[in-house]
Design a protein around this motif. Sequence first.
Motif, PDB file in Angstrom:
ATOM      1  N   ALA A 197       0.846  -1.196   0.000  1.00  0.00           N
ATOM      2  CA  ALA A 197       0.000   0.000   0.000  1.00  0.00           C
ATOM      3  C   ALA A 197       0.878   1.241   0.000  1.00  0.00           C
ATOM      4  N   VAL A 198       0.557   2.194  -0.868  1.00  0.00           N
ATOM      5  CA  VAL A 198       1.324   3.437  -1.003  1.00  0.00           C
ATOM      6  C   VAL A 198       0.357   4.604  -0.915  1.00  0.00           C
ATOM      7  N   GLU A 199       0.763   5.615  -0.182  1.00  0.00           N
ATOM      8  CA  GLU A 199      -0.062   6.821  -0.105  1.00  0.00           C
ATOM      9  C   GLU A 199       0.813   8.012  -0.478  1.00  0.00           C
ATOM     10  N   LEU A 200       0.236   8.924  -1.255  1.00  0.00           N
ATOM     11  CA  LEU A 200       0.934  10.169  -1.549  1.00  0.00           C
ATOM     12  C   LEU A 200       0.212  11.291  -0.839  1.00  0.00           C
ATOM     13  N   VAL A 201       0.949  12.080  -0.039  1.00  0.00           N
ATOM     14  CA  VAL A 201       0.349  13.242   0.615  1.00  0.00           C
ATOM     15  C   VAL A 201       1.147  14.485   0.245  1.00  0.00           C
ATOM     16  N   GLU A 202       0.437  15.611   0.224  1.00  0.00           N
ATOM     17  CA  GLU A 202       1.110  16.900   0.041  1.00  0.00           C
ATOM     18  C   GLU A 202       1.357  17.484   1.425  1.00  0.00           C
ATOM     19  N   ILE A 203       2.614  17.854   1.679  1.00  0.00           N
ATOM     20  CA  ILE A 203       2.968  18.427   2.980  1.00  0.00           C
ATOM     21  C   ILE A 203       2.746  19.928   2.898  1.00  0.00           C
ATOM     22  N   VAL A 204       1.680  20.400   3.509  1.00  0.00           N
ATOM     23  CA  VAL A 204       1.359  21.829   3.411  1.00  0.00           C
ATOM     24  C   VAL A 204       2.150  22.620   4.447  1.00  0.00           C
ATOM     25  N   SER A 205       2.287  22.042   5.624  1.00  0.00           N
ATOM     26  CA  SER A 205       3.056  22.708   6.684  1.00  0.00           C
ATOM     27  C   SER A 205       3.490  21.638   7.674  1.00  0.00           C
ATOM     28  N   ALA A 206       4.181  22.068   8.720  1.00  0.00           N
ATOM     29  CA  ALA A 206       4.668  21.101   9.700  1.00  0.00           C
ATOM     30  C   ALA A 206       3.522  20.293  10.301  1.00  0.00           C
ATOM     31  N   THR A 207       2.326  20.847  10.286  1.00  0.00           N
ATOM     32  CA  THR A 207       1.220  20.151  10.944  1.00  0.00           C
ATOM     33  C   THR A 207       0.113  19.729   9.990  1.00  0.00           C
ATOM     34  N   GLU A 208       0.228  20.077   8.694  1.00  0.00           N
ATOM     35  CA  GLU A 208      -0.868  19.737   7.780  1.00  0.00           C
ATOM     36  C   GLU A 208      -0.361  18.959   6.567  1.00  0.00           C
ATOM     37  N   ALA A 209      -0.928  17.776   6.378  1.00  0.00           N
ATOM     38  CA  ALA A 209      -0.602  16.944   5.221  1.00  0.00           C
ATOM     39  C   ALA A 209      -1.909  16.544   4.557  1.00  0.00           C
ATOM     40  N   VAL A 210      -2.018  16.795   3.265  1.00  0.00           N
ATOM     41  CA  VAL A 210      -3.269  16.544   2.546  1.00  0.00           C
ATOM     42  C   VAL A 210      -3.124  15.292   1.674  1.00  0.00           C
ATOM     43  N   PRO A 211      -3.974  14.294   1.849  1.00  0.00           N
ATOM     44  CA  PRO A 211      -3.893  13.092   1.008  1.00  0.00           C
ATOM     45  C   PRO A 211      -4.120  13.443  -0.457  1.00  0.00           C
ATOM     46  N   VAL A 212      -3.312  12.868  -1.329  1.00  0.00           N
ATOM     47  CA  VAL A 212      -3.431  13.139  -2.760  1.00  0.00           C
ATOM     48  C   VAL A 212      -3.866  11.885  -3.507  1.00  0.00           C
ATOM     49  N   ALA A 213      -3.269  10.733  -3.180  1.00  0.00           N
ATOM     50  CA  ALA A 213      -3.590   9.507  -3.913  1.00  0.00           C
ATOM     51  C   ALA A 213      -3.213   8.297  -3.070  1.00  0.00           C
ATOM     52  N   ARG A 214      -3.883   7.212  -3.321  1.00  0.00           N
ATOM     53  CA  ARG A 214      -3.560   5.934  -2.696  1.00  0.00           C
ATOM     54  C   ARG A 214      -3.490   4.872  -3.774  1.00  0.00           C
ATOM     55  N   ALA A 215      -2.638   3.876  -3.571  1.00  0.00           N
ATOM     56  CA  ALA A 215      -2.565   2.794  -4.548  1.00  0.00           C
ATOM     57  C   ALA A 215      -1.908   1.590  -3.889  1.00  0.00           C
ATOM     58  N   VAL A 216      -1.931   0.485  -4.605  1.00  0.00           N
ATOM     59  CA  VAL A 216      -1.268  -0.727  -4.121  1.00  0.00           C
ATOM     60  C   VAL A 216      -0.378  -1.206  -5.258  1.00  0.00           C
ATOM     61  N   THR A 217       0.839  -1.619  -4.954  1.00  0.00           N
ATOM     62  CA  THR A 217       1.745  -2.027  -6.035  1.00  0.00           C
ATOM     63  C   THR A 217       1.272  -3.329  -6.676  1.00  0.00           C
ATOM     64  N   ASN A 218       1.503  -3.432  -7.980  1.00  0.00           N
ATOM     65  CA  ASN A 218       1.122  -4.634  -8.723  1.00  0.00           C
ATOM     66  C   ASN A 218       2.294  -5.626  -8.776  1.00  0.00           C
TER      67      ASN A 218
END
Lengths: 294, 294, 294, 294
Positions: A197-218
Amino acid sequence: MPLPLSTLNTLPPADFVAALGAVFEHAPWVAQGVAEGRPYPTVEALFSAMRATVEGAGEERRLALLVGHPELAGRAARSGRIAPDSIAEQAAAGLDRLSEAEYAQFERLNTDYRARFGIPFILCVKRHGRASLLATFERRLGSTREAERRVAEAEVMRIAAIRLDALVTGEGPLRTTGRISTHVLDTVAGRPAAGVAVELVEIVSATEAVPVARAVTNADGRTDAPLIGGRPVPMAAYELRFALGDHFRRLGLDLPEPPFLDIVPLRFGVGEPEGHYHVPLVATPWSYQTYRGS
Amino acid sequence: MPLPLSTLNTLPPADFVAALGAVFEHAPWVAQGVAEGRPYPTVEALFSAMRATVEGAGEERRLALLVGHPELAGRAARSGRIAPDSIAEQAAAGLDRLSEAEYAQFERLNTDYRARFGIPFILCVKRHGRASLLATFERRLGSTREAERRVAEAEVMRIAAIRLDALVTGEGPLRTTGRISTHVLDTVAGRPAAGVAVELVEIVSATEAVPVARAVTNADGRTDAPLIGGRPVPMAAYELRFALGDHFRRLGLDLPEPPFLDIVPLRFGVGEPEGHYHVPLVATPWSYQTYRGS
Amino acid sequence: MPLPLSTLNTLPPADFVAALGAVFEHAPWVAQGVAEGRPYPTVEALFSAMRATVEGAGEERRLALLVGHPELAGRAARSGRIAPDSIAEQAAAGLDRLSEAEYAQFERLNTDYRARFGIPFILCVKRHGRASLLATFERRLGSTREAERRVAEAEVMRIAAIRLDALVTGEGPLRTTGRISTHVLDTVAGRPAAGVAVELVEIVSATEAVPVARAVTNADGRTDAPLIGGRPVPMAAYELRFALGDHFRRLGLDLPEPPFLDIVPLRFGVGEPEGHYHVPLVATPWSYQTYRGS
Amino acid sequence: MPLPLSTLNTLPPADFVAALGAVFEHAPWVAQGVAEGRPYPTVEALFSAMRATVEGAGEERRLALLVGHPELAGRAARSGRIAPDSIAEQAAAGLDRLSEAEYAQFERLNTDYRARFGIPFILCVKRHGRASLLATFERRLGSTREAERRVAEAEVMRIAAIRLDALVTGEGPLRTTGRISTHVLDTVAGRPAAGVAVELVEIVSATEAVPVARAVTNADGRTDAPLIGGRPVPMAAYELRFALGDHFRRLGLDLPEPPFLDIVPLRFGVGEPEGHYHVPLVATPWSYQTYRGS
């Protein structure tokens, strides 16, 4: 649905303008200006003609092109009184769901900017994450009227290129898209790691991370699609997070509790929205490596 | 200030008991029981004798040893009515500055535990981070009376070993301490990376990270002292965060803005509080690697 | 030039046998036996039918199939009195240019083997490097008559599969080929390393290395074609040698003389001739890494 | 057996000269010249005084110092008519067991050099491997008389520094020694790899590799002593060869035959004889990495 360039090359002029009139905001005259120059051999040639039309226009028209742009997260945007493309672009950047404090901040910035430079603040928001957008806004407030006019027009060109790229298919596309991809290699087994399982998040600040995408490797250790693709990669700090501990547990390896490596974060910055960021993870339960790959 | 074992070996019995009477909470009889067996060749031998004294004591005394222990974050602790060592230990684990909700959670757990097993919940808190402490508490609530008596006594031994190790110096120390250390290697220059700011944080949950230590690498790419050392490493997830982007900027490398690598987080779990966790960073502006080193 | 399976499916029987009669050495009866079963949906189905024909044949014919095979580097081979496919296969393995001592060694092994087992030594030479071939020969000399009959027939099937794969195109190919490929990443620049000279050698012994292929990396850091491809990768130890020092010198990096890394050898073993061995080099002037990639 | 500096500082002058008279070849006057300046606080201070004595000497003496040096692999060396230190130094560089062709090459070079520059070719052979020695000889033949006089004197100083360092112990040593060390980390187990056989060879040419040292890693994954230490590391290309396949086989991992990684060669160049070359191997059965560590 995008149209083939060959079709656009043969449409009646009115239909051509109807198709591309919104590429430059409130400025169908740009499309009108290039209708006669058809056929264009490539999308790039078409876009070059549009750019030349803008650059060859009188001062008044060029200024109007800037003035016609909506403010970011401004009153017009909040009440839906802006062009449909702008609505979608601002929403994609999260500008339609700011907190009241954030709206207030944008309002202050918009007002200051317009007072100082006589035009709205224009930025191709698709190329920026939240933190980059605000930092750029603050930075540009310290610039000069002349420089801002040039920068604003360059941003108008970027916005137009992305819109055109979405409307037309054919030879010589404008390369307005970038990519974030990954790939997990298990060097205990000497094989791609499937099912991670892989998740991509955008780090907006030291305390805020916004989920961008999730996936599972094939089976090939990759995700079926890039985590971001088919659009510019917003300039931002990102973190890829891999459920590596789960992978090695599933294989039955004898791991301590908690494992040395469980969720592995790879943090990286994107400064080139049209670039390809391939960020692989080469790992064992006790080591890992990453690099900007190709 | 710790005493040499050789001194302890020759103290009058009363002074010996005064020195070591608090090693087992409210149980100076353990120290009394081993005074006569002196001299001890090693600290380990002294501790073995203390352990044997406990194990040879009658059921009543052994139970009293458990019952005498203060609850974690309990009323006695909050009002300062516990032994000075316990006060310090609980404070080091942050148990003296919980939110009201957290106090309430501990109160509920303490009450449930005592009701179910007839003894207070005993845990060597110096070996646990916050998340691990709570998870262990919840897990042990599901155990049996018999198993918990054994586990509680084992934890009493761990607490006593750490206290003894801090009081005595000499041959055969008890190895109650672990270590987190690091080392930064710049493989562009082929040299240790000096002047890199490093931060160690404990990851308590997805949204809470507690700063543990800060340091700057020296000319050898290491920190002058371990990030954690001279005590058990609390079982927890940690993140080392390196200001790698600053390092390469200082060297004048031409980096994009934002750089591909700026703050590099290395996340790892500690399951062995007496272990040595050497977690190096081998890096360029475009790649890095870590592993559990030695 | 290979024929499409669809063509083979419709040829007159005599032409079909002419096309595939040499797949099994001196045994056109195998092709004859499967002509009637046409059409075959896949190459695999065709090969399965051929295999079944062999396995269904009488003891005498099966033995004759083995006896008909030429010895490796034997007298018949040296004087050109073997089938054209065998000539090419033995030449590709270097068996046509042995030293006198090596010929003598093969002669001794061939004689011993035939004396012990009543058949010539049969091995699919395309799947073996020089060292592996000799080691296998020595090892099989210690086997039993029964086991060797089975092994010899299995090798005949491997030889036939490779020949068939080269003669026919179509659905369901036999996957008789493997690959060695590479890829050079420069993590100082964060880019593929272009223009790096790469050499692949087969390590025959501590003192003998045979050049296999040379190439230069392209803009993507890869070689235009695999170093070995379109055929089985002979089981052997290999070394990829990269002119890494030249690469960093060309970029103008300030390197010591001699550089820490100049020619970088990556040594690896191939045990699976039909596998894909992707062996990348991720490097700086002071560090490198490799792994079996995908 | 080296003498402490404090002892040298108090010896009668004649004994002092007896002890250090051979530091500069055939030039006990250098030791005589510094005897009076005693005591010296550090070995460096003593050496500086010796250097100053040479530099302050008259032209004739300085030239004699150079002329007094034996040729490398020359007639005098072959017949044992050179100073004992020189005999040992030339032997350590393998110059006492050259082939006839190599002797002839040296004879030609020596003759040419002396004819061109009027002094013997002087080089601190302990700082050079065979290939580097010959390459340097050839290169210096193309230099000028004036430059060679300077270079020769600098080499005399290097030879003297190494000799002095071997004769004296004390504060401020001359740092004439370098080191090659290694360290094997098994990242499947997350532990140092013990029991791994390591060989260090000097790569003289594409076809000649000379064994330098052998060792087996200890429980800490290191060799008990550096592979080269306590002397300059001769400038050369080296290969460390690790029996990695054996290590993973011993641990019972299921490896293919042949294994992907068996003998792992790490090839690196040494250009700084007084440097520390720590060249670790971080490995799994399917990947490895090295870097110049510290």
